[in-house]
Design a protein around this motif. Sequence first.
Motif, PDB file in Angstrom:
ATOM      1  N   SER A   1       0.841  -1.190   0.000  1.00  0.00           N
ATOM      2  CA  SER A   1       0.000   0.000   0.000  1.00  0.00           C
ATOM      3  C   SER A   1       0.881   1.247   0.000  1.00  0.00           C
ATOM      4  O   SER A   1       1.811   1.344  -0.791  1.00  0.00           O
ATOM      5  CB  SER A   1      -0.953  -0.047   1.201  1.00  0.00           C
ATOM      6  OG  SER A   1      -1.990   0.894   1.041  1.00  0.00           O
ATOM      7  N   ILE A   2       0.643   2.207   0.907  1.00  0.00           N
ATOM      8  CA  ILE A   2       1.485   3.407   0.923  1.00  0.00           C
ATOM      9  C   ILE A   2       2.913   3.042   1.321  1.00  0.00           C
ATOM     10  O   ILE A   2       3.872   3.741   0.952  1.00  0.00           O
ATOM     11  CB  ILE A   2       0.901   4.477   1.870  1.00  0.00           C
ATOM     12  CG1 ILE A   2       1.520   5.848   1.575  1.00  0.00           C
ATOM     13  CG2 ILE A   2       1.102   4.088   3.327  1.00  0.00           C
ATOM     14  CD1 ILE A   2       1.262   6.381   0.181  1.00  0.00           C
ATOM     15  N   GLY A   3       3.078   1.949   2.051  1.00  0.00           N
ATOM     16  CA  GLY A   3       4.421   1.482   2.385  1.00  0.00           C
ATOM     17  C   GLY A   3       5.199   1.077   1.149  1.00  0.00           C
ATOM     18  O   GLY A   3       6.423   1.246   1.083  1.00  0.00           O
ATOM     19  N   ALA A   4       4.507   0.544   0.137  1.00  0.00           N
ATOM     20  CA  ALA A   4       5.163   0.194  -1.129  1.00  0.00           C
ATOM     21  C   ALA A   4       5.587   1.450  -1.871  1.00  0.00           C
ATOM     22  O   ALA A   4       6.648   1.479  -2.509  1.00  0.00           O
ATOM     23  CB  ALA A   4       4.215  -0.640  -1.996  1.00  0.00           C
ATOM     24  N   ILE A   5       4.767   2.507  -1.794  1.00  0.00           N
ATOM     25  CA  ILE A   5       5.121   3.782  -2.424  1.00  0.00           C
ATOM     26  C   ILE A   5       6.380   4.353  -1.773  1.00  0.00           C
ATOM     27  O   ILE A   5       7.337   4.756  -2.451  1.00  0.00           O
ATOM     28  CB  ILE A   5       3.962   4.790  -2.306  1.00  0.00           C
ATOM     29  CG1 ILE A   5       2.681   4.220  -2.942  1.00  0.00           C
ATOM     30  CG2 ILE A   5       4.350   6.114  -2.924  1.00  0.00           C
ATOM     31  CD1 ILE A   5       2.795   3.859  -4.397  1.00  0.00           C
ATOM     32  N   ASN A   6       6.384   4.378  -0.439  1.00  0.00           N
ATOM     33  CA  ASN A   6       7.558   4.871   0.286  1.00  0.00           C
ATOM     34  C   ASN A   6       8.796   4.036  -0.036  1.00  0.00           C
ATOM     35  O   ASN A   6       9.888   4.577  -0.257  1.00  0.00           O
ATOM     36  CB  ASN A   6       7.295   4.834   1.791  1.00  0.00           C
ATOM     37  CG  ASN A   6       6.348   5.935   2.246  1.00  0.00           C
ATOM     38  OD1 ASN A   6       6.212   6.962   1.594  1.00  0.00           O
ATOM     39  ND2 ASN A   6       5.692   5.720   3.366  1.00  0.00           N
TER      40      ASN A   6
ATOM     41  N   ALA B   1      -1.199  -0.079  -4.041  1.00  0.00           N
ATOM     42  CA  ALA B   1      -1.935   0.934  -3.279  1.00  0.00           C
ATOM     43  C   ALA B   1      -3.385   1.068  -3.726  1.00  0.00           C
ATOM     44  O   ALA B   1      -4.050   2.052  -3.394  1.00  0.00           O
ATOM     45  CB  ALA B   1      -1.226   2.284  -3.398  1.00  0.00           C
ATOM     46  N   SER B   2      -3.890   0.107  -4.465  1.00  0.00           N
ATOM     47  CA  SER B   2      -5.266   0.176  -4.975  1.00  0.00           C
ATOM     48  C   SER B   2      -6.231  -0.385  -3.929  1.00  0.00           C
ATOM     49  O   SER B   2      -6.646  -1.541  -3.985  1.00  0.00           O
ATOM     50  CB  SER B   2      -5.372  -0.625  -6.287  1.00  0.00           C
ATOM     51  OG  SER B   2      -4.519  -0.080  -7.271  1.00  0.00           O
TER      52      SER B   2
END
Length: 370
Positions: free
Chosen positions: A53-58, A192-193
């Motif tokens: 999720s947002i952890g993957a973006i970071n 993050a979907s």
Amino acid sequence: MSINDLKIKHVQKLHYETVLVMQGGGSLGAYECGVYKTMAKHDIKFDIIAGTSIGAINAGIVAGSKSGRPEKDLEDFWLDVAETITPFMMPDNIRAVMSSYYGAFYGNLKVFSPVWFMAPNLNNSSYFSYRLPYLYDLTALKKTLEKYIDFTKLKGNTHRLIVTCTDIKKGEPVVFDSANMNIDADHLAACASFPFYGIGWTEKDGKYLWDGALLSNTPLREVIDSSPKNDKKVYIVNLFPHVQEELPENLLDSWHRARDIMYTEKTDHNLRMSKVISKYLLLLKEMHDIISNVQLDQESQARFMKIEREYHKLTEKRGAIIDEIVRIERSEALHFLFEDADFSEATIKKLILQGEEDAEKALTKKKEKQ
């Protein structure tokens, strides 16, 4: 191969990998930015950066930092996506409500766009009906990521990137690993979907993908499965508090606390299972060492050789031991179900600072134990 050769292979020290695991949690991901800033300040190097999720973006920004200064790129990203409409001086609880409501209707120009502000797809008969399968599109996020990530850096970089999502049709985890594939903005967007907030799925490589948090918000198990031979020193950023003294006062508070418990319990389960596996492996090693130093007759030696080969297959495939775990856990004074949708600039800056301070405390505690 002789028994002595197998013994030598066994006693060779496994390489330690230092791992950072970041959870999903929408705007709470700014807290992970603060944590990473402190890690960088202490010059902690990571072999694996993982997240969902947002952890993957970071994780993607850290691993593929365009400027070569991942802590700066990560903070710039969060300040870039922060919305500045919600007044800075509002009380925290009111600001969280106002910012989440603003985002729900107007979206976020750098992250997600509501379908009612997009050109309609006239070929989709369900576009103007209740059967529309999503409310928000992540095209804006992909464009923003191109600004901060050099995706050509990911393959073969010193930081191995492991991110996770969920196969909608199979209900199974899908792992993207920079060690064996080229990860792009679509892969990160897939992670993050999140459907419960109305974000559309991502179609990639013939699969329809949703947020990895649906299966595990802390992809520690996926890291071990992807890198099973090397022992691990793991840092986990936990965005959802484990303990809350106050009882929920209403239904929204109850949903909020239930969500925290579900995500935290998955984390604890992964850690417990890793510790159990580690104990079994250490026990097997001790038993193996005792037997290998005993003088055996010819028949027993032949049996031992057969077992020895199976033993090494097992330890090579599942030989990783989590030697150390450092947890940095966010606490909260206020409890609001949609806190992870508050992208207001004031909240983003506050979360970054909180992450920095909590990481500093965790590292100090770690040193005191040593």
